[in-house]
Design a protein around this motif. Structure first.
Motif, PDB file in Angstrom:
ATOM      1  N   SER A 769       0.887  -1.228   0.094  1.00 17.20           N
ATOM      2  CA  SER A 769      -0.091  -0.200   0.061  1.00 17.20           C
ATOM      3  C   SER A 769       0.887   1.401  -0.009  1.00 17.20           C
ATOM      4  N   HIS A 770       1.976   1.267   0.751  1.00 12.90           N
ATOM      5  CA  HIS A 770       2.782   2.366   0.827  1.00 12.90           C
ATOM      6  C   HIS A 770       3.398   2.838  -0.424  1.00 12.90           C
ATOM      7  N   ASN A 773       0.719   3.973  -3.060  1.00 15.07           N
ATOM      8  CA  ASN A 773       0.217   5.332  -2.677  1.00 15.07           C
ATOM      9  C   ASN A 773       1.333   6.422  -3.084  1.00 15.07           C
ATOM     10  N   LYS A 774       2.564   6.132  -2.792  1.00 20.30           N
ATOM     11  CA  LYS A 774       3.718   6.952  -2.990  1.00 20.30           C
ATOM     12  C   LYS A 774       3.815   7.280  -4.526  1.00 20.30           C
ATOM     13  N   TYR A 776       1.865   6.766  -6.938  1.00 25.78           N
ATOM     14  CA  TYR A 776       0.447   7.208  -7.488  1.00 25.78           C
ATOM     15  C   TYR A 776       0.573   8.728  -7.032  1.00 25.78           C
TER      16      TYR A 776
END
Length: 845
Positions: A769-770, A773-774, A776
């Motif tokens: 997820s990290h 997210n970063k 994107y």
């Protein structure tokens, strides 16, 4: 270091075998005639990083060692320096060995506890004593001095010499520096001197170097058909496949630029063969000369002589002479032979030497021979010793020579007949037979000489480097070696220098597996397999890995050790061998863990120079880099746990899982690949048996695509490392590995500092997820998936492609059948449904 060719192979083989069992580790390197394959159109193509190891192996690795040949093999043996005196508090200095749970050896281990290092010292001193380096008094004095903390007495020197500042020089091989005397030899002509070379001169004693090195440069070249042994039952039962030598122009140009001596390769290169054929040839030798096939019994000379005769003239019908001149020639020759025998018996066998005339076409007899059991000088026939008394018969054709062989063997079975290479006067003998009369003692001596000559010819002209390969493999597998066993092997009395499994023996280092060290050596190992195991490698990479590990159970790759297991200073620099060697030998960069390059104690006057891409020097540098990097790892990870830990105790007393975690045991670098080859791994996701490189994981490594070509590595790292203090602590310690695939796709690998793991499902989900997210947030709309998802997608595409190709083939066949029966054409996709129906009705009507 020593250059080894056919001319000095037997002598250096003796030295090598005597020093092999006590090595702490062995490093190797090779130079080949080619290292890569061209495309079918003759062009070169870069390897695809995304190729799975088995795909890369089948496409571009397997064919290389099957096509090209080895020119040089460098082998460096690294031994503990008996004169080493570590500084107090040194991270690597002579401690009592490691105890505690982390250093307990598994199934491979030996004695454990605080006495390991002391026991190792005792074994080393005892072996040096057996080699003749220390006499009993010197051994006892050295032990006492070490117990009292005094400077040890230099081996081979008395108290007077040490106090007077002079060093004794041991007997050693004539090529070594500082040598004045030749080694003792046995009847086989191979040196059995095994004294320590470092005791030859004071300069070879380096108390600041933990290890000493003995380095050998073997020049290799395939044997020819005429070099292969011939046997009475023919060679068809085990044919010899002569290896062709293929040269890649770019590789040869590179070797010439680096001063490769091709004259030594082609003129004096040592041959090699497969282990299977080597065993077959040794079977033939021991069946011929020994009563038992295993070669462990004494020679049965009478049996061997009798078997040769029974397989000779007695097994076929004798020739019959019809021409009067032939009958007269044989009668004349036999009369002269009887006269020689009677004359020799009358004069007595105690004469020291006699020279009389023997038969020469019916004229005066010319005889050159010696008799008596002692105090005599044997005659020489073209460099060969002629035992007993001999007579050279007159020249004749092959038909008459066979008749003479059969007649003499029938009337005088005690005489020995052989082809005469030279006459007693030193001239060349053509088409002549030499008759030899021997006493029982002389017959035994002759049979021993002939047997040794055949054994040495087998070792030198056929087995060659395969003997060295087998010895290294046996040492790496923990087999025992003894002085007696090595001597019997060099004398042709046993099959191998190592003691067979299950045999009670007084060998040294029983069960002590010696590690093999390489640098980016996957191709080197595969070349060894095709040259000494089997010319063709298995089709599957996993089978090749099993084959390599069977020969070498413990392998360390300094390329992996430097890039994945070393500190920031090492990982931040180049992993090329020459540059690594320069870094570890740089005192300014190694003040915390000082390293002194081990001295090469078998340095020859005409030995190889310190030249990069010379196999021996590269093998030496590989061993030095391994020793230095291991010192740094041990100092950083285990000093605070177990006190002072030596490399020797760490390698031979630690569990395998500790060695894999600390030094990368059995992990090998694959060039231009995402993967690290793991010889111990047998399973993995989607057929992937080897892990990703640099400690990455398929679950926490992500395939990123769909971004602009202007995006740089800096942009990606800035996006990923934009972490606030409010986020999870784990995310603040993440490290990233960026691997570019092309201008618009790459891999992002994630890992954490030592002591932390990314193996739980919740942790992997958090990291995924990290990263998403970063990326994107920093790159916009991009496509991100972990490697498991990416491989699943590739697999699905391959299945769809296969189905599509299959369907296309079916449609093609079906359309051909319809045309053959006049059923019309296939409806094209741009036709309307009504048109199709109308045409269908026309065809059906």
């Amino acid at each position: 270091m020593v250059i080894v060719t056919k001319s000095n192979y037997l002598t250096e083989l003796s030295h090598f075998l005597h020093h092999l069992p006590t090595a702490t580790f062995i490093s190797i390197d090779e130079e080949m005639t080619g290292i890569s394959l061209r495309n079918p159109d003759g062009s070169w193509s870069r390897p695809n990083k995304f190729d799975l190891p088995n795909e890369r192996y089948q496409k571009s690795l397997k064919g290389v060692p099957e096509k090209y040949s080895i020119l040089q093999v460098g082998v460096a043996l690294f031994h503990k320096n008996p004169h080493y005196r570590p500084d107090d508090g040194s991270a690597n200095g002579g401690g009592s060995g490691a105890d505690g749970d982390v250093m307990v050896r598994g199934a491979r281990g030996q004695a454990q506890g605080n006495g390991d290092e002391d026991d190792a010292d005792v074994r080393e001193h005892s072996f040096l004593h057996r080699e003749g380096m220390l006499n009993t008094d010197e051994l006892e004095d050295l032990t006492e001095r070490e117990e009292e903390g005094e400077a040890p007495l230099q081996p081979g020197a008395s108290h007077e010499k040490v106090n007077g500042g002079a060093a004794a020089t041991s007997a050693a091989d004539a090529c070594y520096v500082g040598q004045e005397t030749a080694p003792t030899t046995t009847t086989n002509g191979a040196s059995l001197t095994t004294s320590e070379e470092e005791s030859k001169t004071v300069d070879h004693r380096h108390p600041t170097s933990e290890y000493i090195s003995r380095t050998y440069n073997f020049y290799l070249f395939p044997g020819t058909d005429r070099d292969q042994p011939r046997h009475s039952h023919g060679n068809n039962c085990h044919p010899h496949l002569q290896r062709e030598v293929t040269l890649d122009p770019s590789a040869i140009k590179f070797l010439i630029e680096n001063k490769m001596d091709f004259d030594k390769v082609f003129r004096e290169g040592i041959p090699f063969t497969t282990c299977e054929r080597g065993e077959y040839l040794k079977d033939m030798y021991f069946e011929k000369y020994f009563s038992e096939k295993d070669g462990n019994n004494d020679i049965d000379d009478e049996g061997a002589e009798g078997s040769k005769k029974s397989n000779g003239a007695g097994s076929r019908p004798r020739v019959k002479l019809t021409r009067p001149e032939d009958i007269a020639f044989v009668a004349r020759t036999m009369a002269s032979l009887r006269e020689w025998i009677d004359s020799d018996a009358d004069q007595g066998s105690e004469n020291d030497a006699r020279n009389e005339d023997g038969v020469n076409g019916g004229n005066e007899n010319n005889r050159n021979g010696t008799s008596g059991d002692s105090g005599r000088a044997d005659a020489i026939d073209g460099g060969r010793v002629c035992e007993g008394t001999s007579l050279v018969l007159p020249p004749c054709n092959a038909f008459l020579r066979r008749c003479l062989y059969e007649t003499i063997e029938a009337e005088y079975p005690g005489l020995i007949l052989e082809r005469a290479d030279h006459t007693p006067n030193g001239g060349a003998a053509r088409n002549q037979i030499r008759v030899i009369r021997l006493s029982p003692a002389e017959k035994q001596s002759r049979q021993t000489r002939i047997r040794l000559e055949e054994w040495h010819k087998l070792l030198q002209d056929t087995l060659g480097f395969t003997t060295v390969f087998r010895a290294i493999s046996d040492a790496c597998n923990g087999k025992s070696f003894t002085e007696e066993r090595i001597r019997e092997f060099l004398e042709g009395r046993v099959r191998d220098p190592s003691v067979p499994d299950g045999v009670e023996n007084g060998g040294v280092m029983t069960g002590r597996q010696i590690p093999l060290v390489i640098h980016n050596g996957l191709m080197d190992l595969m070349f060894l397999m095709t040259h000494c195991h089997r010319p063709v490698l298995p089709d599957e990479f996993e089978d090749t890995k099993k084959m390599i590990r069977k020969h070498f159970p413990s392998i360390y790759d300094t390329k992996i050790l430097s890039s994945e297991y070393s500190d920031a200073i090492i990982q931040g620099g180049s992993s090329a061998l020459g540059e690594l060697y320069g870094v570890v030998c740089n005192d300014e960069l190694n003040l915390d863990v000082p390293f002194k390059p081990p001295p090469i104690v078998n340095q020859c006057v005409d030995g190889a120079a310190e030249q990069a891409h010379d196999a021996a020097w590269d093998a030496y540098m590989t061993g030095c880099v391994f020793s230095a990097l291991c010192r740094r790892v041990i100092a950083s990870k285990y000093k605070r746990v177990n006190g002072n830990v030596t490399l020797d105790s760490f390698l031979h007393n630690s569990r395998d899982d500790v060695l894999r975690y600390s030094l990368g045991l059995n992990k090998i670098y694959m060039h231009m690949s995402l993967y690290t080859i793991d010889l111990e791994s047998t399973s993995g996701p989607i057929g992937l048996h080897d892990p990703l490189t640099n400690g990455l994981s398929v679950e926490t490594t992500f395939h990123v695509s769909g971004f602009k070509s202007s995006v740089s590595t800096r942009d990606i790292l800035q996006s990923l490392m934009n972490v606030s203090r409010n986020e999870e602590e784990l995310l603040q310690h993440l490290k990233y590995e960026i691997i570019w695939l092309d201008d618009t796709s790459l891999l992002v690998g994630t890992k954490v500092e030592d002591g932390m793991a990314l193996d739980s499902p919740s942790t992997m989900s958090l990291v995924a997820s990290h990263v998403r997210n970063k990326l994107y947030a920093g790159l916009g709309s991009v496509k991100i998936m972990n490697l498991i998802e990416y491989f699943d997608g590739l697999k699905s595409k391959e299945v769809s492609q296969v189905k599509s190709e299959s369907a296309g083939l079916t449609d093609f066949i079906f359309s051909g059948v319809k045309r053959a029966f006049g059923l019309g054409e296939i409806v094209s996709s741009d036709k309307s449904c009504d048109e199709g129906q109308r045409r269908k009705r026309i065809r059906m009507g």
